[in-house]
Each structure stands twice: as C-alpha cells, then as structure tokens.
Write an enzyme that holds these catalytic residues in place. Structure first.
Site, PDB file in Angstrom:
ATOM      1  N   VAL A  44     -42.119 -35.991 -18.983  1.00  0.00           N
ATOM      2  CA  VAL A  44     -40.921 -36.782 -18.710  1.00  0.00           C
ATOM      3  C   VAL A  44     -41.031 -37.452 -17.342  1.00  0.00           C
ATOM      4  O   VAL A  44     -40.728 -38.648 -17.184  1.00  0.00           O
ATOM      5  CB  VAL A  44     -39.652 -35.905 -18.799  1.00  0.00           C
ATOM      6  CG1 VAL A  44     -38.418 -36.723 -18.420  1.00  0.00           C
ATOM      7  CG2 VAL A  44     -39.493 -35.334 -20.200  1.00  0.00           C
ATOM      8  N   CYS A  45     -41.472 -36.704 -16.358  1.00  0.00           N
ATOM      9  CA  CYS A  45     -41.616 -37.251 -15.000  1.00  0.00           C
ATOM     10  C   CYS A  45     -42.601 -38.406 -14.970  1.00  0.00           C
ATOM     11  O   CYS A  45     -42.403 -39.393 -14.247  1.00  0.00           O
ATOM     12  CB  CYS A  45     -42.091 -36.164 -14.046  1.00  0.00           C
ATOM     13  SG  CYS A  45     -40.987 -34.758 -13.878  1.00  0.00           S
TER      14      CYS A  45
END
Length: 213
Positions: A44-45
């Site tokens: 996600v990051c």
C-alpha cells in the site's frame, strides 16, 4: 501528545533521504503535507509514495511540500525508492525521514498502540506557512489514502483563508461556495461577492467561487 487543529506543528531535527533537516526551517513559507508510512517495502505504501511523486506539479502550484516519515532506515528508504520508481512509474521526489527511534512518530502521535505498537498508522497533517496544523486525517495501515482528497482539502483551506467563504459537501475547485453566516452587512456582501448569491436559507447562501473569473 495529542495534536489538534490550530496547534503549532512541533519542530524537530531528523535525517532524511535528502539530508538532515530542521523541520520548521525546511518548511519555510510553504504549506506542508506531512504523512507517515507503517513500513518500507509494503504494497500500500508503495502505491501511495508513487502517487505522491506524480503530484509534485500539483503541490508546487499550491505552494506545498511533501514530507514522509517511516520507522525504517535511510538504507531501506533508498532501496525501496528504487522499487517505487520501477513499479509506479515515478521516482520519489520528496524527503523520507528515517525515524528508527520513533521520536518524530511519537511527537506527532502517529503510533497507535492498540493498532500496532511497532508501526505508524497512516496519519496526514496539513501544516500552513505559519506552522499551524490546519487539518489531520488518520487511516488504518490496511487502507491507502485518497490523495485527491488531500488536494481538495488544500484547495478549500487556501480558498477560505483568502475569502469569507466555506466549502460545501463534496465541493470541488470551481464550484459554488457558501458565504459565511457571520457576514451579514448587505453592502459588504455586495462588495465581496459582486457575482451575487442565492439564499436557500438566511444562513445558507451560495455564491460562485470568488477567485474565478
């Protein structure tokens, strides 16, 4: 420490991928989007940092700098940045803080022990040129942030700083805004909003966005 809207954003010194910074000096007269990432090399990051890099031009138009903090090392940040460029099609173009001692994350209340005592949540702080916290958003580690909403929030804050208006639900730049209820003098309203307004109620008056021709 709990940071609230209107508080002065705490100053700090830290090592980043672009060298050591003192936060207030680095921010200068710009707005800052300061946000945290739970960890490097996470999916996600990776998508978030790639998208933030693509927004560089949008941030510059608004006089905004991006700053990221993660509890990993500079070595990890630099290696991860290569993955971001490869998978997201945009190279990281903002500093990433190496907060291995969790000092900055703790200062900004980015670690929520009941979520995960070792990682930061996805916190976002909008900080104005006077170093005041103007907005904050917190997401869980599993949910990617909506940076289009961050831009919308910036547009609203900068518009309402310059004019006596508020922005309605789901407002987008260029749409009608609300004349603040505290403004009641008819002559002043006419002077400030020469395009006129539509009164749905005495307290709900819509007018074209005043900074648009």
């Amino acid at each position: 420490m709990s940071l609230l809207i209107g508080d002065t954003a705490p100053d700090f010194e830290a090592e980043t991928t672009e060298g050591r910074i003192r936060f207030h000096d680095w921010a200068g007269k710009d707005w800052v989007i300061f946000f945290s990432h739970p960890a490097d090399f996470t999916p996600v990051c990776t998508t978030e940092l790639g998208y933030t890099a693509k927004l560089k031009g949008e941030f510059e138009k608004r006089g905004v700098k991006a700053l990221v903090v993660s509890v990993d090392t500079l070595e990890h940040h630099r290696a991860w940045s290569e993955d971001i460029a490869e998978t997201q099609g945009a190279a990281v173009n903002f500093p990433i803080i190496a907060d291995t001692g969790r000092k900055v994350a703790t200062l900004y209340n980015m670690i929520h022990p009941n979520a995960d005592p070792k990682l930061t949540v996805r916190a976002v702080y909008v900080i104005d040129p006077n170093k005041k916290i103007r907005a904050s958003i917190v997401y869980p580690p599993s949910t990617g942030r909506n940076f289009d909403e961050v831009l919308r929030l910036l547009d609203s804050l900068q518009l309402t700083d310059g004019y006596r208006v508020a922005t309605p639900v789901n407002w987008q730049d260029g749409e009608d805004v609300i004349i603040v209820p505290s403004l009641q003098d008819p002559e002043e309203i006419k002077r400030l909003f020469p395009k006129g307004y539509k009164a749905l109620k005495s307290y709900l008056r819509l007018t074209p966005q005043p900074d648009r021709v």
